[in-house]
Design a protein around this motif. Sequence first.
Motif, PDB file in Angstrom:
ATOM      1  N   ARG A   1      -7.938   2.884   3.691  1.00 26.03           N
ATOM      2  CA  ARG A   1      -9.157   3.035   3.205  1.00 26.03           C
ATOM      3  C   ARG A   1     -10.111   3.707   4.180  1.00 26.03           C
ATOM      4  O   ARG A   1     -10.920   4.886   3.790  1.00 26.03           O
ATOM      5  CB  ARG A   1     -10.037   1.679   2.872  1.00 26.03           C
ATOM      6  N   ARG A   2      -9.711   3.524   5.407  1.00 26.95           N
ATOM      7  CA  ARG A   2     -10.604   4.216   6.467  1.00 26.95           C
ATOM      8  C   ARG A   2      -9.926   5.639   6.759  1.00 26.95           C
ATOM      9  O   ARG A   2     -10.822   6.483   7.086  1.00 26.95           O
ATOM     10  CB  ARG A   2     -10.627   3.643   7.807  1.00 26.95           C
ATOM     11  N   ARG A   3      -8.801   5.866   6.424  1.00 23.44           N
ATOM     12  CA  ARG A   3      -8.008   6.965   6.533  1.00 23.44           C
ATOM     13  C   ARG A   3      -8.202   8.099   5.597  1.00 23.44           C
ATOM     14  O   ARG A   3      -8.071   9.192   5.875  1.00 23.44           O
ATOM     15  CB  ARG A   3      -6.648   6.594   6.755  1.00 23.44           C
ATOM     16  N   VAL A   4      -8.090   7.549   4.289  1.00 18.66           N
ATOM     17  CA  VAL A   4      -7.902   8.237   3.249  1.00 18.66           C
ATOM     18  C   VAL A   4      -9.094   8.280   2.345  1.00 18.66           C
ATOM     19  O   VAL A   4      -9.559   7.241   1.945  1.00 18.66           O
ATOM     20  CB  VAL A   4      -6.663   8.090   2.376  1.00 18.66           C
ATOM     21  N   PRO A   5      -9.784   9.447   1.895  1.00 19.89           N
ATOM     22  CA  PRO A   5     -10.804   9.504   0.802  1.00 19.89           C
ATOM     23  C   PRO A   5     -10.612   8.631  -0.449  1.00 19.89           C
ATOM     24  O   PRO A   5      -9.310   8.916  -0.798  1.00 19.89           O
ATOM     25  CB  PRO A   5     -11.321  10.977   0.954  1.00 19.89           C
ATOM     26  N   MET A   6     -11.736   8.352  -1.195  1.00 18.12           N
ATOM     27  CA  MET A   6     -11.210   7.717  -2.775  1.00 18.12           C
ATOM     28  C   MET A   6     -11.040   8.556  -3.663  1.00 18.12           C
ATOM     29  O   MET A   6      -9.770   8.458  -4.184  1.00 18.12           O
ATOM     30  CB  MET A   6     -12.602   6.750  -2.818  1.00 18.12           C
ATOM     31  N   LEU A   7     -11.594   9.615  -4.171  1.00 16.91           N
ATOM     32  CA  LEU A   7     -11.488  10.374  -5.293  1.00 16.91           C
ATOM     33  C   LEU A   7     -11.259  11.973  -4.971  1.00 16.91           C
ATOM     34  O   LEU A   7     -10.537  12.651  -5.636  1.00 16.91           O
ATOM     35  CB  LEU A   7     -12.461  10.282  -6.343  1.00 16.91           C
ATOM     36  N   LEU A   8     -12.001  12.523  -4.029  1.00 23.00           N
ATOM     37  CA  LEU A   8     -12.067  13.620  -3.617  1.00 23.00           C
ATOM     38  C   LEU A   8     -11.363  13.846  -2.129  1.00 23.00           C
ATOM     39  O   LEU A   8     -11.153  13.193  -1.521  1.00 23.00           O
ATOM     40  CB  LEU A   8     -13.253  14.485  -3.336  1.00 23.00           C
ATOM     41  N   PRO A   9     -10.452  15.103  -2.107  1.00 21.83           N
ATOM     42  CA  PRO A   9      -9.441  15.113  -0.961  1.00 21.83           C
ATOM     43  C   PRO A   9     -10.328  15.678   0.378  1.00 21.83           C
ATOM     44  O   PRO A   9      -9.930  16.348   1.020  1.00 21.83           O
ATOM     45  CB  PRO A   9      -8.460  16.191  -1.269  1.00 21.83           C
ATOM     46  N   ILE A  10     -11.506  15.241   0.305  1.00 20.95           N
ATOM     47  CA  ILE A  10     -12.526  15.752   1.428  1.00 20.95           C
ATOM     48  C   ILE A  10     -13.291  14.461   1.731  1.00 20.95           C
ATOM     49  O   ILE A  10     -13.575  13.460   0.813  1.00 20.95           O
ATOM     50  CB  ILE A  10     -13.308  16.898   1.304  1.00 20.95           C
ATOM     51  N   ARG A  11     -13.653  14.249   3.013  1.00 26.00           N
ATOM     52  CA  ARG A  11     -14.794  13.233   3.335  1.00 26.00           C
ATOM     53  C   ARG A  11     -16.205  13.699   3.212  1.00 26.00           C
ATOM     54  O   ARG A  11     -16.462  14.647   3.748  1.00 26.00           O
ATOM     55  CB  ARG A  11     -14.472  12.696   4.673  1.00 26.00           C
ATOM     56  N   LEU A  12     -16.636  12.896   2.470  1.00 29.33           N
ATOM     57  CA  LEU A  12     -18.318  13.034   2.232  1.00 29.33           C
ATOM     58  C   LEU A  12     -19.080  12.213   3.426  1.00 29.33           C
ATOM     59  O   LEU A  12     -19.427  10.989   2.895  1.00 29.33           O
ATOM     60  CB  LEU A  12     -18.689  12.984   0.811  1.00 29.33           C
ATOM     61  N   GLY A  13     -19.481  12.856   4.407  1.00 30.01           N
ATOM     62  CA  GLY A  13     -20.133  11.949   5.218  1.00 30.01           C
ATOM     63  C   GLY A  13     -19.642  11.044   6.188  1.00 30.01           C
ATOM     64  O   GLY A  13     -18.595  10.324   6.443  1.00 30.01           O
TER      65      GLY A  13
ATOM     66  N   VAL B   1       0.844  -0.994   0.006  1.00 32.04           N
ATOM     67  CA  VAL B   1       0.112  -0.005  -0.102  1.00 32.04           C
ATOM     68  C   VAL B   1       0.931   1.403  -0.132  1.00 32.04           C
ATOM     69  O   VAL B   1       1.640   1.294   1.008  1.00 32.04           O
ATOM     70  CB  VAL B   1      -0.715   0.039   1.103  1.00 32.04           C
ATOM     71  N   VAL B   2       0.732   2.171  -0.870  1.00 31.07           N
ATOM     72  CA  VAL B   2       1.376   3.482  -1.007  1.00 31.07           C
ATOM     73  C   VAL B   2       0.385   4.226  -0.415  1.00 31.07           C
ATOM     74  O   VAL B   2      -0.588   4.649  -0.698  1.00 31.07           O
ATOM     75  CB  VAL B   2       1.834   3.636  -2.441  1.00 31.07           C
ATOM     76  N   ASP B   3       1.060   4.963   0.668  1.00 34.52           N
ATOM     77  CA  ASP B   3      -0.013   5.864   1.359  1.00 34.52           C
ATOM     78  C   ASP B   3       0.772   7.301   1.551  1.00 34.52           C
ATOM     79  O   ASP B   3       0.349   7.995   2.535  1.00 34.52           O
ATOM     80  CB  ASP B   3      -0.741   5.499   2.646  1.00 34.52           C
ATOM     81  N   THR B   4       1.676   7.663   0.832  1.00 32.45           N
ATOM     82  CA  THR B   4       2.494   8.869   1.011  1.00 32.45           C
ATOM     83  C   THR B   4       2.370   9.588  -0.285  1.00 32.45           C
ATOM     84  O   THR B   4       1.704   9.154  -1.269  1.00 32.45           O
ATOM     85  CB  THR B   4       3.940   8.611   1.205  1.00 32.45           C
ATOM     86  N   GLY B   5       2.788  10.732  -0.374  1.00 28.51           N
ATOM     87  CA  GLY B   5       2.733  11.682  -1.459  1.00 28.51           C
ATOM     88  C   GLY B   5       1.082  12.040  -1.794  1.00 28.51           C
ATOM     89  O   GLY B   5       0.406  12.291  -0.821  1.00 28.51           O
ATOM     90  N   PRO B   6       0.761  11.972  -3.191  1.00 22.25           N
ATOM     91  CA  PRO B   6      -0.664  12.292  -3.605  1.00 22.25           C
ATOM     92  C   PRO B   6      -1.555  11.241  -2.797  1.00 22.25           C
ATOM     93  O   PRO B   6      -2.699  11.526  -2.626  1.00 22.25           O
ATOM     94  CB  PRO B   6      -0.470  12.198  -4.883  1.00 22.25           C
ATOM     95  N   SER B   7      -1.180   9.997  -2.668  1.00 18.39           N
ATOM     96  CA  SER B   7      -1.851   8.950  -2.173  1.00 18.39           C
ATOM     97  C   SER B   7      -2.075   9.196  -0.595  1.00 18.39           C
ATOM     98  O   SER B   7      -2.873   8.566  -0.050  1.00 18.39           O
ATOM     99  CB  SER B   7      -1.233   7.481  -2.372  1.00 18.39           C
ATOM    100  N   ALA B   8      -1.634  10.052  -0.058  1.00 18.56           N
ATOM    101  CA  ALA B   8      -1.984  10.541   1.359  1.00 18.56           C
ATOM    102  C   ALA B   8      -3.147  11.518   1.271  1.00 18.56           C
ATOM    103  O   ALA B   8      -3.916  11.626   2.333  1.00 18.56           O
ATOM    104  CB  ALA B   8      -0.874  11.417   1.942  1.00 18.56           C
ATOM    105  N   LEU B   9      -3.380  12.188   0.197  1.00 16.25           N
ATOM    106  CA  LEU B   9      -4.551  13.019  -0.028  1.00 16.25           C
ATOM    107  C   LEU B   9      -5.843  12.147  -0.553  1.00 16.25           C
ATOM    108  O   LEU B   9      -6.980  12.583   0.005  1.00 16.25           O
ATOM    109  CB  LEU B   9      -4.323  14.198  -0.738  1.00 16.25           C
ATOM    110  N   VAL B  10      -5.691  11.320  -1.415  1.00 19.29           N
ATOM    111  CA  VAL B  10      -6.779  10.503  -2.112  1.00 19.29           C
ATOM    112  C   VAL B  10      -6.288   9.369  -2.285  1.00 19.29           C
ATOM    113  O   VAL B  10      -4.932   8.953  -2.659  1.00 19.29           O
ATOM    114  CB  VAL B  10      -7.290  11.126  -3.230  1.00 19.29           C
ATOM    115  N   ARG B  11      -7.015   8.090  -2.365  1.00 23.88           N
ATOM    116  CA  ARG B  11      -6.742   6.650  -2.676  1.00 23.88           C
ATOM    117  C   ARG B  11      -6.207   6.645  -4.254  1.00 23.88           C
ATOM    118  O   ARG B  11      -5.511   5.705  -4.407  1.00 23.88           O
ATOM    119  CB  ARG B  11      -7.471   5.671  -2.221  1.00 23.88           C
ATOM    120  N   HIS B  12      -6.862   7.312  -5.025  1.00 22.66           N
ATOM    121  CA  HIS B  12      -6.685   7.125  -6.419  1.00 22.66           C
ATOM    122  C   HIS B  12      -6.290   8.534  -7.168  1.00 22.66           C
ATOM    123  O   HIS B  12      -7.228   9.185  -7.908  1.00 22.66           O
ATOM    124  CB  HIS B  12      -7.863   6.550  -6.985  1.00 22.66           C
ATOM    125  N   PRO B  13      -5.130   8.963  -6.809  1.00 23.02           N
ATOM    126  CA  PRO B  13      -4.765  10.443  -7.336  1.00 23.02           C
ATOM    127  C   PRO B  13      -4.774  10.325  -8.550  1.00 23.02           C
ATOM    128  O   PRO B  13      -4.935  11.620  -9.388  1.00 23.02           O
ATOM    129  CB  PRO B  13      -3.348  10.697  -6.500  1.00 23.02           C
TER     130      PRO B  13
END
Length: 192
Positions: free
Chosen positions: A180-192, A112-124
């Motif tokens: 997955r629980r920590r980082v949103p999927m496509l938008l760098p914000i959590r929706l709900g 799992v790469v969770d740094t760089g842009p992948s720290a903002l969204v899971r699918h940058p």
Amino acid sequence: MQLPGPDVLFNLFWGGWVISWVVAASWSSRAVAKPAPGDIWLYRGAATLGFILLTIGGRHQWRADRLWDVGYRGAQLLAFLTIPGFLFAWWARLHLGRLWSGTVTRKQDHHVVDTGPSALVRHPIYTGLIEACLVSAIAAGTAISLAGLGIITFGFWLKASLEERFLVQQLGAEAYGAYRRRVPMLLPIRLG
């Protein structure tokens, strides 16, 4: 010096991204696992149809069937605003390094790469491309281009969902689940 017209700029920026992306495809490691071939057709079909509609809709940008008019200078500005999306996708591509793939795969030594842009969204990469498609659709201002944007976004969401299910199977529920629980999927914000 006069800037090229919006059509030339959009073609230049999109064409440059496509060519650079294809050339860079040789940089990735060998795949050791892939999902079933039937799982990929829906997202590929949606993305392809969406890009066709976005392109067709963009060809009509100077016609009367547009929903709004951003003007000549506005369209030039929007062409330049594709660049941040392409740069974000490239940042993600470079950060993934040899783990990158144009299709859903598990690479040798995958993690799992969770740094760089992948720290903002899971699918940058998808996020960057959706941004470039969004400003392209706004510039075109046609119902066809907006439909293309919607279908492209749906296609990337399908691909991201397949990729996540596949990575959970391949890497384990906890390894990918915590990310997955920590980082949103496509938008760098959590929706709900």
